[in-house]
Design a protein around this motif. Structure first.
Motif, PDB file in Angstrom:
ATOM      1  N   PRO A 186       0.772  -1.142  -0.053  1.00 14.45           N
ATOM      2  CA  PRO A 186       0.049   0.076  -0.051  1.00 14.45           C
ATOM      3  C   PRO A 186       0.976   1.334  -0.030  1.00 14.45           C
ATOM      4  N   THR A 187       1.888   1.314   0.602  1.00 11.45           N
ATOM      5  CA  THR A 187       2.868   2.452   0.703  1.00 11.45           C
ATOM      6  C   THR A 187       3.229   2.760  -0.637  1.00 11.45           C
ATOM      7  N   GLU A 188       3.807   1.689  -1.183  1.00 10.61           N
ATOM      8  CA  GLU A 188       4.434   1.884  -2.628  1.00 10.61           C
ATOM      9  C   GLU A 188       3.612   2.421  -3.583  1.00 10.61           C
ATOM     10  N   ARG A 189       2.084   1.893  -3.540  1.00  5.48           N
ATOM     11  CA  ARG A 189       1.050   2.322  -4.324  1.00  5.48           C
ATOM     12  C   ARG A 189       0.922   3.676  -4.181  1.00  5.48           C
ATOM     13  N   SER A 242       6.744  16.262  -5.476  1.00  5.84           N
ATOM     14  CA  SER A 242       8.200  16.396  -5.528  1.00  5.84           C
ATOM     15  C   SER A 242       8.211  15.057  -4.237  1.00  5.84           C
ATOM     16  N   ASP A 243       9.433  14.620  -4.179  1.00  5.85           N
ATOM     17  CA  ASP A 243       9.704  13.651  -3.045  1.00  5.85           C
ATOM     18  C   ASP A 243       9.379  14.220  -1.568  1.00  5.85           C
ATOM     19  N   GLN A 244       9.714  15.406  -1.435  1.00  2.38           N
ATOM     20  CA  GLN A 244       9.628  16.008  -0.293  1.00  2.38           C
ATOM     21  C   GLN A 244       8.050  16.209  -0.110  1.00  2.38           C
ATOM     22  N   ASP A 245       7.500  16.619  -0.941  1.00  2.00           N
ATOM     23  CA  ASP A 245       5.839  16.667  -0.784  1.00  2.00           C
ATOM     24  C   ASP A 245       5.329  15.395  -0.434  1.00  2.00           C
ATOM     25  N   ILE A 246       5.809  14.369  -1.060  1.00  4.36           N
ATOM     26  CA  ILE A 246       5.290  13.021  -0.681  1.00  4.36           C
ATOM     27  C   ILE A 246       5.746  12.655   0.551  1.00  4.36           C
ATOM     28  N   ALA A 247       6.734  12.895   1.026  1.00  2.00           N
ATOM     29  CA  ALA A 247       7.087  12.633   2.318  1.00  2.00           C
ATOM     30  C   ALA A 247       6.424  13.294   3.530  1.00  2.00           C
ATOM     31  N   GLU A 248       5.982  14.405   3.251  1.00  4.13           N
ATOM     32  CA  GLU A 248       5.229  15.258   4.136  1.00  4.13           C
ATOM     33  C   GLU A 248       4.011  14.781   4.090  1.00  4.13           C
ATOM     34  N   ALA A 249       3.414  14.435   3.021  1.00  2.00           N
ATOM     35  CA  ALA A 249       1.900  13.893   2.886  1.00  2.00           C
ATOM     36  C   ALA A 249       1.689  12.349   3.465  1.00  2.00           C
ATOM     37  N   THR A 250       2.694  11.673   3.313  1.00  2.00           N
ATOM     38  CA  THR A 250       2.566  10.370   4.052  1.00  2.00           C
ATOM     39  C   THR A 250       3.074  10.061   5.206  1.00  2.00           C
ATOM     40  N   HIS A 251       3.910  11.113   5.749  1.00  2.00           N
ATOM     41  CA  HIS A 251       4.675  10.972   6.955  1.00  2.00           C
ATOM     42  C   HIS A 251       5.610  10.001   7.244  1.00  2.00           C
ATOM     43  N   ILE A 252       6.415   9.981   6.173  1.00  3.38           N
ATOM     44  CA  ILE A 252       7.692   9.228   5.959  1.00  3.38           C
ATOM     45  C   ILE A 252       8.834  10.013   5.389  1.00  3.38           C
ATOM     46  N   CYS A 253      10.288   9.710   5.628  1.00  2.00           N
ATOM     47  CA  CYS A 253      11.139  10.238   5.294  1.00  2.00           C
ATOM     48  C   CYS A 253      11.455  10.270   3.837  1.00  2.00           C
ATOM     49  N   VAL A 254      12.075  11.373   3.195  1.00  2.00           N
ATOM     50  CA  VAL A 254      12.176  11.393   1.870  1.00  2.00           C
ATOM     51  C   VAL A 254      13.124  10.178   1.318  1.00  2.00           C
ATOM     52  N   ARG A 255      14.007   9.611   2.208  1.00  3.34           N
ATOM     53  CA  ARG A 255      14.910   8.445   1.592  1.00  3.34           C
ATOM     54  C   ARG A 255      13.855   7.257   1.424  1.00  3.34           C
ATOM     55  N   THR A 256      12.995   7.328   2.425  1.00  2.00           N
ATOM     56  CA  THR A 256      11.960   6.317   2.246  1.00  2.00           C
ATOM     57  C   THR A 256      11.037   6.309   0.987  1.00  2.00           C
ATOM     58  N   VAL A 257      10.648   7.477   0.765  1.00  2.00           N
ATOM     59  CA  VAL A 257      10.215   7.743  -0.508  1.00  2.00           C
ATOM     60  C   VAL A 257      10.836   7.352  -2.011  1.00  2.00           C
TER      61      VAL A 257
END
Length: 64
Positions: free
Chosen positions: A2-5, A16-31
């Protein structure tokens, strides 16, 4: 996964990766790691190619 999707959908929407990280509450490296795995699974060589493939996907709420 589910996270990958979710990460892939947000990336295809142009976030952006940063925006995705903020929206999903994960770090940029995880994105980045999730996007790497998704691209490998769908055979995309780049994020742009992945975005094109995601644009051609059926809606996630569509009945099979």
């Amino acid at each position: 996964m589910p996270t990958e999707r979710r990460v892939a959908e947000l990336a295809a929407d142009g976030l952006s990766d940063q925006d995705i990280a903020e929206a999903t509450h994960i770090c940029v490296r995880t994105v980045e790691a999730n996007l790497c795995r998704v691209c490998r699974k769908v055979g995309a060589r780049s994020g742009v190619e992945h975005g094109r493939r995601m644009d051609q996907r059926p809606p996630s709420d569509a009945a099979p």
